[in-house]
Design a protein around this motif. Structure first.
Motif, PDB file in Angstrom:
ATOM      1  N   THR A  39       0.858  -1.189   0.000  1.00 43.99           N
ATOM      2  CA  THR A  39       0.000   0.000   0.000  1.00 43.99           C
ATOM      3  C   THR A  39       0.890   1.233   0.000  1.00 43.99           C
ATOM      4  N   LEU A  40       0.600   2.187  -0.870  1.00 47.91           N
ATOM      5  CA  LEU A  40       1.337   3.450  -0.903  1.00 47.91           C
ATOM      6  C   LEU A  40       0.439   4.571  -0.412  1.00 47.91           C
ATOM      7  N   LYS A  41       0.912   5.289   0.604  1.00 43.86           N
ATOM      8  CA  LYS A  41       0.216   6.467   1.100  1.00 43.86           C
ATOM      9  C   LYS A  41       1.112   7.690   0.885  1.00 43.86           C
ATOM     10  N   VAL A  42       0.607   8.656   0.156  1.00 48.90           N
ATOM     11  CA  VAL A  42       1.375   9.861  -0.151  1.00 48.90           C
ATOM     12  C   VAL A  42       1.124  10.898   0.935  1.00 48.90           C
ATOM     13  N   ALA A  43       2.205  11.363   1.553  1.00 41.97           N
ATOM     14  CA  ALA A  43       2.121  12.403   2.582  1.00 41.97           C
ATOM     15  C   ALA A  43       2.111  13.754   1.877  1.00 41.97           C
ATOM     16  N   GLU A  44       0.954  14.353   1.803  1.00 41.62           N
ATOM     17  CA  GLU A  44       0.769  15.562   1.001  1.00 41.62           C
ATOM     18  C   GLU A  44       1.650  16.713   1.483  1.00 41.62           C
ATOM     19  N   GLY A  45       2.388  17.273   0.538  1.00 42.71           N
ATOM     20  CA  GLY A  45       3.183  18.468   0.798  1.00 42.71           C
ATOM     21  C   GLY A  45       4.495  18.234   1.517  1.00 42.71           C
ATOM     22  N   LEU A  46       4.757  17.014   1.997  1.00 43.30           N
ATOM     23  CA  LEU A  46       5.957  16.785   2.801  1.00 43.30           C
ATOM     24  C   LEU A  46       7.185  16.520   1.934  1.00 43.30           C
ATOM     25  N   THR A  47       8.330  16.990   2.430  1.00 42.98           N
ATOM     26  CA  THR A  47       9.610  16.772   1.763  1.00 42.98           C
ATOM     27  C   THR A  47      10.342  15.625   2.461  1.00 42.98           C
ATOM     28  N   HIS A  48      11.603  15.429   2.098  1.00 47.27           N
ATOM     29  CA  HIS A  48      12.326  14.278   2.637  1.00 47.27           C
ATOM     30  C   HIS A  48      12.747  14.470   4.093  1.00 47.27           C
ATOM     31  N   ASN A  49      13.067  15.680   4.467  1.00 46.38           N
ATOM     32  CA  ASN A  49      13.658  15.912   5.787  1.00 46.38           C
ATOM     33  C   ASN A  49      12.654  16.387   6.828  1.00 46.38           C
ATOM     34  N   GLU A  50      11.471  15.764   6.836  1.00 45.64           N
ATOM     35  CA  GLU A  50      10.436  16.113   7.805  1.00 45.64           C
ATOM     36  C   GLU A  50       9.864  14.868   8.483  1.00 45.64           C
ATOM     37  N   PRO A  51      10.703  14.016   9.050  1.00 43.69           N
ATOM     38  CA  PRO A  51      10.194  12.744   9.592  1.00 43.69           C
ATOM     39  C   PRO A  51       9.150  12.902  10.687  1.00 43.69           C
ATOM     40  N   CYS A  52       9.291  13.918  11.531  1.00 45.42           N
ATOM     41  CA  CYS A  52       8.345  14.077  12.644  1.00 45.42           C
ATOM     42  C   CYS A  52       6.956  14.496  12.170  1.00 45.42           C
ATOM     43  N   GLU A  53       6.865  14.990  10.940  1.00 42.51           N
ATOM     44  CA  GLU A  53       5.568  15.388  10.388  1.00 42.51           C
ATOM     45  C   GLU A  53       4.781  14.189   9.860  1.00 42.51           C
ATOM     46  N   TYR A  54       5.389  13.028   9.890  1.00 45.19           N
ATOM     47  CA  TYR A  54       4.735  11.833   9.347  1.00 45.19           C
ATOM     48  C   TYR A  54       3.842  11.126  10.371  1.00 45.19           C
ATOM     49  N   VAL A  55       3.763  11.666  11.591  1.00 48.79           N
ATOM     50  CA  VAL A  55       3.024  10.979  12.659  1.00 48.79           C
ATOM     51  C   VAL A  55       1.591  10.608  12.272  1.00 48.79           C
ATOM     52  N   PRO A  56       0.785  11.507  11.695  1.00 45.94           N
ATOM     53  CA  PRO A  56      -0.594  11.119  11.355  1.00 45.94           C
ATOM     54  C   PRO A  56      -0.644   9.937  10.389  1.00 45.94           C
ATOM     55  N   TYR A  57       0.336   9.856   9.502  1.00 40.87           N
ATOM     56  CA  TYR A  57       0.374   8.756   8.535  1.00 40.87           C
ATOM     57  C   TYR A  57       0.796   7.448   9.210  1.00 40.87           C
ATOM     58  N   VAL A  58       1.671   7.549  10.200  1.00 44.40           N
ATOM     59  CA  VAL A  58       2.049   6.359  10.958  1.00 44.40           C
ATOM     60  C   VAL A  58       0.860   5.867  11.782  1.00 44.40           C
ATOM     61  N   GLU A  59       0.091   6.797  12.323  1.00 42.41           N
ATOM     62  CA  GLU A  59      -1.122   6.413  13.049  1.00 42.41           C
ATOM     63  C   GLU A  59      -2.076   5.645  12.136  1.00 42.41           C
ATOM     64  N   ASN A  60      -2.203   6.092  10.890  1.00 39.57           N
ATOM     65  CA  ASN A  60      -3.038   5.372   9.924  1.00 39.57           C
ATOM     66  C   ASN A  60      -2.459   3.997   9.613  1.00 39.57           C
ATOM     67  N   ALA A  61      -1.132   3.909   9.575  1.00 45.96           N
ATOM     68  CA  ALA A  61      -0.486   2.622   9.337  1.00 45.96           C
ATOM     69  C   ALA A  61      -0.758   1.663  10.496  1.00 45.96           C
ATOM     70  N   ALA A  62      -0.788   2.187  11.708  1.00 46.09           N
ATOM     71  CA  ALA A  62      -1.117   1.348  12.867  1.00 46.09           C
ATOM     72  C   ALA A  62      -2.538   0.807  12.747  1.00 46.09           C
ATOM     73  N   ASP A  63      -3.458   1.638  12.279  1.00 46.13           N
ATOM     74  CA  ASP A  63      -4.834   1.177  12.049  1.00 46.13           C
ATOM     75  C   ASP A  63      -4.864   0.101  10.968  1.00 46.13           C
ATOM     76  N   TRP A  64      -4.072   0.278   9.925  1.00 49.50           N
ATOM     77  CA  TRP A  64      -3.964  -0.726   8.853  1.00 49.50           C
ATOM     78  C   TRP A  64      -3.507  -2.070   9.409  1.00 49.50           C
ATOM     79  N   LEU A  65      -2.552  -2.045  10.326  1.00 47.74           N
ATOM     80  CA  LEU A  65      -2.090  -3.292  10.940  1.00 47.74           C
ATOM     81  C   LEU A  65      -3.245  -4.016  11.642  1.00 47.74           C
ATOM     82  N   VAL A  66      -3.983  -3.261  12.430  1.00 49.97           N
ATOM     83  CA  VAL A  66      -5.070  -3.854  13.220  1.00 49.97           C
ATOM     84  C   VAL A  66      -6.221  -4.332  12.337  1.00 49.97           C
ATOM     85  N   ASN A  67      -6.583  -3.540  11.347  1.00 51.83           N
ATOM     86  CA  ASN A  67      -7.780  -3.822  10.569  1.00 51.83           C
ATOM     87  C   ASN A  67      -7.558  -4.749   9.377  1.00 51.83           C
ATOM     88  N   GLU A  68      -6.303  -4.766   8.850  1.00 50.51           N
ATOM     89  CA  GLU A  68      -6.086  -5.534   7.629  1.00 50.51           C
ATOM     90  C   GLU A  68      -5.026  -6.633   7.733  1.00 50.51           C
TER      91      GLU A  68
END
Length: 264
Positions: free
Chosen positions: A233-262
């Motif tokens: 599954t590919l999820k595109v983090a809108e507007g984010l560049t390469h050097n913004e790892p801490c801004e990826y938290v909402p997407y990681v939260e969605n990935a955690a939901d993916w683990l549980v649900n799928e």
């Protein structure tokens, strides 16, 4: 659930490492080698109670393995927890790189209440022989001495760590239930020009404006491996560049939901 054959995997890895040690390109083995039992005894002696702990133990060839273990209060023999193996980005030898778990790993996976293992790669890439041995051995020891649910072991990482997450997902499907690479660049084509099938399901998070690893290239590699039978599954983090790892938290939260649900 898949059976986790850690002893077989580590035994096979030891054989591979022994064979590779004969290569002319490798440095000679240090004279002060240690036994597997000594490494295990060092791990067993660590403070493995609930909390955040930063450790260093010596490997069998006396290299120092630095790593962080985060153990939740809820973890117990009757409440085994998922294990998130977090691979940091970059490979410049930063001695504190494994301590950046508060950036995205802790908040992103908080809903899972997991045990988090975050090793330090030193100056080498995650796919190096040294780091493969470290990651697999630390997982084996964590499973043996911590209340880990072995059906819920996940490999994740950012940038260089994301590439490592792809690599371990592809090469160790009997260990990992899923991989969650971020901002990565992993070529899924083999030397024969055909895309490889990866048996571990993956959830790639990639910045829309990643200037280091272009999104279009990652999209092409994911499409190719999915056509070969992979589940990525590919999820595109809108507007984010390469050097913004801490801004990826909402997407990681969605990935955690993916683990549980799928996945689980």
């Amino acid at each position: 659930m898949k059976t986790r054959k850690f002893g077989v995997i580590i035994g096979a890895l030891f054989f591979i490492l022994t064979s590779l040690s004969c290569s002319k390109s490798d440095s000679p083995q240090p004279a002060d080698t240690r036994t597997s039992a000594e490494v295990e005894a060092d791990f067993q002696a660590l403070d493995l109670t609930a909390g955040t702990h930063d450790f260093a133990i010596l490997s069998k060839v006396s290299n120092e393995w630095n790593f962080r273990l985060i153990v939740p209060e809820s973890a117990s023999a009757t409440n085994k927890r998922p294990l998130i193996v977090n691979l940091h980005g970059a490979s410049g030898g930063d001695t504190n790189a494994h301590k950046t778990t508060s950036c995205y790993a802790e908040p992103g996976f908080a809903s899972l209440d997991p045990i988090i293992l975050s090793p330090n790669a030193g100056a080498q890439l995650w796919i190096s022989t040294r780091n493969q041995e470290m990651v697999l051995t630390l997982i084996e020891l964590s499973v043996k001495y911590l209340p880990v649910d072995t059906s819920k072991i996940v490999i994740t990482g950012y940038s260089n760590g994301g590439n490592g997450a792809w690599f371990f997902s592809e090469t160790q499907p009997s260990i990992f239930s899923a991989g969650i690479p971020m901002a990565s660049s992993y070529n899924t084509f083999g030397t024969d020009g055909n895309a490889r099938k990866i048996n571990t399901p993956l959830y790639e998070i990639h910045g829309e404006n990643d200037e280091h690893f272009p999104l279009e290239e990652t999209q092409a590699w994911i499409e190719a491996t999915n056509n070969a039978g992979s589940n990525v599954t590919l999820k595109v983090a809108e507007g984010l560049t390469h050097n913004e790892p801490c801004e990826y938290v909402p997407y990681v939260e969605n990935a955690a939901d993916w683990l549980v649900n799928e996945i689980w």
